[in-house]
Design an enzyme around this catalytic site. Structure first.
Site, PDB file in Angstrom:
ATOM      1  N   CYS A   1      41.426 -30.604  22.399  1.00  0.00           N
ATOM      2  CA  CYS A   1      41.381 -29.429  21.526  1.00  0.00           C
ATOM      3  C   CYS A   1      42.494 -29.539  20.497  1.00  0.00           C
ATOM      4  O   CYS A   1      43.584 -30.013  20.799  1.00  0.00           O
ATOM      5  CB  CYS A   1      41.549 -28.144  22.335  1.00  0.00           C
ATOM      6  SG  CYS A   1      41.375 -26.647  21.314  1.00  0.00           S
TER       7      CYS A   1
ATOM      8  N   CYS B   1      31.001 -23.464  33.483  1.00  0.00           N
ATOM      9  CA  CYS B   1      32.006 -23.396  32.418  1.00  0.00           C
ATOM     10  C   CYS B   1      31.952 -24.738  31.693  1.00  0.00           C
ATOM     11  O   CYS B   1      32.257 -25.773  32.286  1.00  0.00           O
ATOM     12  CB  CYS B   1      33.376 -23.144  33.036  1.00  0.00           C
ATOM     13  SG  CYS B   1      34.707 -23.137  31.837  1.00  0.00           S
TER      14      CYS B   1
ATOM     15  N   SER C   1      40.476 -14.690  22.608  1.00  0.00           N
ATOM     16  CA  SER C   1      41.732 -14.884  23.337  1.00  0.00           C
ATOM     17  C   SER C   1      42.887 -14.319  22.515  1.00  0.00           C
ATOM     18  O   SER C   1      43.168 -14.815  21.431  1.00  0.00           O
ATOM     19  CB  SER C   1      41.949 -16.379  23.592  1.00  0.00           C
ATOM     20  OG  SER C   1      40.884 -16.893  24.357  1.00  0.00           O
ATOM     21  N   LEU C   2      43.542 -13.302  23.045  1.00  0.00           N
ATOM     22  CA  LEU C   2      44.615 -12.652  22.270  1.00  0.00           C
ATOM     23  C   LEU C   2      46.008 -13.111  22.736  1.00  0.00           C
ATOM     24  O   LEU C   2      46.779 -13.644  21.969  1.00  0.00           O
ATOM     25  CB  LEU C   2      44.515 -11.131  22.434  1.00  0.00           C
ATOM     26  CG  LEU C   2      43.696 -10.349  21.425  1.00  0.00           C
ATOM     27  CD1 LEU C   2      43.832  -8.856  21.696  1.00  0.00           C
ATOM     28  CD2 LEU C   2      44.134 -10.648  19.982  1.00  0.00           C
ATOM     29  N   HIS C   3      46.341 -12.790  23.960  1.00  0.00           N
ATOM     30  CA  HIS C   3      47.611 -13.194  24.613  1.00  0.00           C
ATOM     31  C   HIS C   3      48.864 -12.549  24.034  1.00  0.00           C
ATOM     32  O   HIS C   3      49.933 -12.607  24.636  1.00  0.00           O
ATOM     33  CB  HIS C   3      47.801 -14.712  24.625  1.00  0.00           C
ATOM     34  CG  HIS C   3      46.602 -15.464  25.051  1.00  0.00           C
ATOM     35  ND1 HIS C   3      45.941 -15.207  26.221  1.00  0.00           N
ATOM     36  CD2 HIS C   3      45.899 -16.465  24.442  1.00  0.00           C
ATOM     37  CE1 HIS C   3      44.899 -16.024  26.340  1.00  0.00           C
ATOM     38  NE2 HIS C   3      44.846 -16.784  25.276  1.00  0.00           N
TER      39      HIS C   3
ATOM     40  N   GLY D   1      38.205 -27.323  24.728  1.00  0.00           N
ATOM     41  CA  GLY D   1      37.870 -27.220  23.308  1.00  0.00           C
ATOM     42  C   GLY D   1      37.643 -25.816  22.801  1.00  0.00           C
ATOM     43  O   GLY D   1      37.570 -24.854  23.562  1.00  0.00           O
ATOM     44  N   GLU D   2      37.554 -25.726  21.490  1.00  0.00           N
ATOM     45  CA  GLU D   2      37.379 -24.446  20.805  1.00  0.00           C
ATOM     46  C   GLU D   2      35.951 -24.403  20.221  1.00  0.00           C
ATOM     47  O   GLU D   2      35.654 -25.109  19.243  1.00  0.00           O
ATOM     48  CB  GLU D   2      38.448 -24.325  19.700  1.00  0.00           C
ATOM     49  CG  GLU D   2      38.235 -23.223  18.707  1.00  0.00           C
ATOM     50  CD  GLU D   2      37.949 -21.846  19.316  1.00  0.00           C
ATOM     51  OE1 GLU D   2      38.625 -21.441  20.276  1.00  0.00           O
ATOM     52  OE2 GLU D   2      37.019 -21.181  18.819  1.00  0.00           O
TER      53      GLU D   2
ATOM     54  N   GLU E   1      35.513 -32.306  31.157  1.00  0.00           N
ATOM     55  CA  GLU E   1      35.362 -31.636  32.447  1.00  0.00           C
ATOM     56  C   GLU E   1      34.443 -30.425  32.328  1.00  0.00           C
ATOM     57  O   GLU E   1      34.434 -29.736  31.303  1.00  0.00           O
ATOM     58  CB  GLU E   1      36.732 -31.222  32.985  1.00  0.00           C
ATOM     59  CG  GLU E   1      37.560 -32.438  33.367  1.00  0.00           C
ATOM     60  CD  GLU E   1      38.809 -32.113  34.166  1.00  0.00           C
ATOM     61  OE1 GLU E   1      39.123 -32.893  35.075  1.00  0.00           O
ATOM     62  OE2 GLU E   1      39.476 -31.105  33.885  1.00  0.00           O
TER      63      GLU E   1
ATOM     64  N   SER F   1      33.900 -18.169  24.044  1.00  0.00           N
ATOM     65  CA  SER F   1      35.295 -17.735  24.019  1.00  0.00           C
ATOM     66  C   SER F   1      36.010 -18.454  22.869  1.00  0.00           C
ATOM     67  O   SER F   1      35.949 -19.675  22.762  1.00  0.00           O
ATOM     68  CB  SER F   1      35.969 -18.085  25.353  1.00  0.00           C
ATOM     69  OG  SER F   1      37.337 -17.790  25.312  1.00  0.00           O
TER      70      SER F   1
ATOM     71  N   CYS G   1      41.150 -21.640  34.307  1.00  0.00           N
ATOM     72  CA  CYS G   1      41.216 -21.508  32.847  1.00  0.00           C
ATOM     73  C   CYS G   1      42.409 -22.289  32.320  1.00  0.00           C
ATOM     74  O   CYS G   1      43.523 -22.148  32.816  1.00  0.00           O
ATOM     75  CB  CYS G   1      41.436 -20.052  32.453  1.00  0.00           C
ATOM     76  SG  CYS G   1      40.010 -19.040  32.705  1.00  0.00           S
TER      77      CYS G   1
ATOM     78  N   CYS H   1      47.443 -24.453  21.923  1.00  0.00           N
ATOM     79  CA  CYS H   1      48.030 -23.310  22.641  1.00  0.00           C
ATOM     80  C   CYS H   1      49.003 -23.866  23.691  1.00  0.00           C
ATOM     81  O   CYS H   1      48.658 -24.803  24.421  1.00  0.00           O
ATOM     82  CB  CYS H   1      46.946 -22.461  23.299  1.00  0.00           C
ATOM     83  SG  CYS H   1      45.745 -21.893  22.080  1.00  0.00           S
TER      84      CYS H   1
ATOM     85  N   CYS I   1      48.092 -24.381  27.585  1.00  0.00           N
ATOM     86  CA  CYS I   1      46.765 -24.900  27.933  1.00  0.00           C
ATOM     87  C   CYS I   1      46.780 -26.433  28.045  1.00  0.00           C
ATOM     88  O   CYS I   1      47.215 -27.127  27.120  1.00  0.00           O
ATOM     89  CB  CYS I   1      45.772 -24.449  26.865  1.00  0.00           C
ATOM     90  SG  CYS I   1      44.150 -25.206  27.029  1.00  0.00           S
TER      91      CYS I   1
ATOM     92  N   ASN J   1      47.647 -19.944  34.779  1.00  0.00           N
ATOM     93  CA  ASN J   1      47.455 -21.073  35.686  1.00  0.00           C
ATOM     94  C   ASN J   1      48.461 -22.167  35.308  1.00  0.00           C
ATOM     95  O   ASN J   1      48.697 -22.389  34.121  1.00  0.00           O
ATOM     96  CB  ASN J   1      46.027 -21.621  35.569  1.00  0.00           C
ATOM     97  CG  ASN J   1      45.001 -20.614  36.067  1.00  0.00           C
ATOM     98  OD1 ASN J   1      45.212 -19.968  37.088  1.00  0.00           O
ATOM     99  ND2 ASN J   1      43.912 -20.451  35.342  1.00  0.00           N
TER     100      ASN J   1
END
Ligand code: SAH
Ligand code: SF4
Length: 385
Positions: free
Chosen positions: A153, A146, A258-260, A203-204, A133, A235, A377, A157, A160, A334
């Protein structure tokens, strides 16, 4: 929370991949060599070549650099949709190109527009049938693409949708460039040209380092699309060897991490790679990157109600980033099928920002976009699978 029993297994896969990354197998390109050999119906994908590689390929065929540059400019500066549209190519070269190469747009399997009209999501099909996508986001005066760097991935996480579908494969540089070209062509018909690309789709990116860097080199090439490096954002979930490599190689792009979670316990519960690279190691790499590049880092924080939106976590984040050239992007969670958490409300987000301000840290709450079409996201997945 239906997927909860799968998590330990997913975390184990993620750790195995981390070890591969550290040993250099992936970050150094072990996988990507094979990936760049994915050809379109047995032909070389022209979008997968850097300008230097195109000069090299045509050179092998006996054509001077002039011809390669003409081809490059035709494809990128003039945006030709087929080789036949490119003027000034010698007929024998054109015949050989038709024979041995392809420059084909990725077919769109599904296009959905958000009800406010500002976000559009595309399900694109890759030559081997995998699906990815790509999202077009319109903001005031600017268009942003994007893009995905992998089908699925491996990082797992918990919140996600891409992580929840698991890893399918790396994308080639040509497949990443193809997504940008798709958006660019749509925008040609509009007034607003595409200026920004964020590598925040499926993906990463630093798990597919070579192809991502190659795609960036193609997009920013001065003889072609000439996109500004400062408008390209990578990212990462926090792949430490990748962050250090970006710094060592002097890559001129924006970096978002990305911390979170601001404690290892909190972060590890959300982001499995945090087990491999605890916060002190990640932050060392971030400081190294800042010192070498002279650029600030964007830190992403998905705000989950009652989980990481507390004053305690805000203070921990403030202490962690204090003194750094940093900007925090807060993203209200989200919804995704496999995770039961709830987004923090606007008030909590504001309070969180207030605490960060006490530490001298600027922050933004990311505008929520395309949630009604699952284009926000972390909501991307191959929907028809
Ligand atoms: N793999 C990279 C880039 C893709 S994800 C990374 O993790 O950074 C892009 C951003 O969306 C990341 O900051 C990610 O943490 C965030 N994200 C993932 N799932 C989300 C969700 N359900 N709600 C809000 N943000 C999410
Ligand atoms: Fe992968 Fe990023 Fe999703 Fe984590 S948040 S699973 S790293 S795409």
């Amino acid at each position: 929370m239906a997927i909860a029993p799968l998590l330990p297994q997913r975390a184990a896969i993620a750790i195995a991949i981390m070890i591969e990354i550290e040993s250099g197998l992936i970050v150094r390109g072990g996988y990507n060599v094979a990936m760049t050999e994915i050809m379109v119906a047995g032909k070389i994908d022209l979008y997968d070549l850097t300008r230097e590689e195109m000069v090299g390929l045509l050179g092998e065929w006996g054509y001077s650099a002039y011809h390669a540059i003409r081809l490059w400019q035709g494809l990128y500066r003039e945006g030709a949709r087929s080789l036949d549209e490119i003027e000034g190519l010698r007929p024998d070269l054109l015949a050989q190109l038709h024979n041995q190469t392809a420059a084909v747009a990725l077919p769109v399997r599904l296009a959905t527009k958000s009800s406010d009209g500002f976000t559009e999501k595309f399900l694109l099909e890759l030559p081997d049938g995998e699906e990815i996508e790509t999202v077009l986001m319109l903001f005031k005066g600017r268009a942003t693409a994007c893009v995905s760097t992998q089908a699925g991935c491996a990082m797992g996480c918990v919140f996600c949708a891409t992580g929840q579908m698991g890893f399918r494969r790396h994308l080639t540089a040509g497949e990443i460039v193809g997504q940008v070209l798709h958006i660019m062509r749509l925008q040609e018909e509009e007034d607003m040209a595409l200026r920004n690309v964020v590598f925040m789709g499926m993906g990463e990116p630093l798990h597919n380092y070579e192809a991502t860097m190659k795609a960036l080199a193609i997009l920013t090439d001065a003889h072609g699309l000439a996109m500004a490096p400062k408008h390209m954002t990578i990212s990462t979930v926090g792949i430490v060897p990748g962050i250090r490599r970006l710094a060592d190689e002097g890559r001129p792009y924006k970096l978002a991490v990305s911390l979170h979670g601001a404690t290892d316990e909190e972060r590890q519960a959300l982001v499995p790679p945090a087990k491999r690279w605890p916060l002190n190691i990640l932050m060392d790499a971030c400081r190294y990157y800042s010192a070498k590049s002279g650029r600030r880092i964007f830190f992403e924080w998905t705000l989950i109600a009652g989980e990481n939106d507390t004053a305690e976590q805000a203070h921990a984040l403030g202490r962690l980033l204090q003194g750094m050239e940093a900007h925090v992007n807060l993203i209200p969670l989200n919804p995704t099928q496999g995770y039961g958490g709830q987004p923090a409300d606007a008030e909590r987000a504001k309070a969180f920002q207030g605490v960060l301000r006490e530490y001298g840290l600027p922050s933004t709450v990311r505008q929520r976009r395309g949630i009604d079409i699952a284009a926000g996201c972390g909501q991307l997945r191959a929907t028809t699978l």
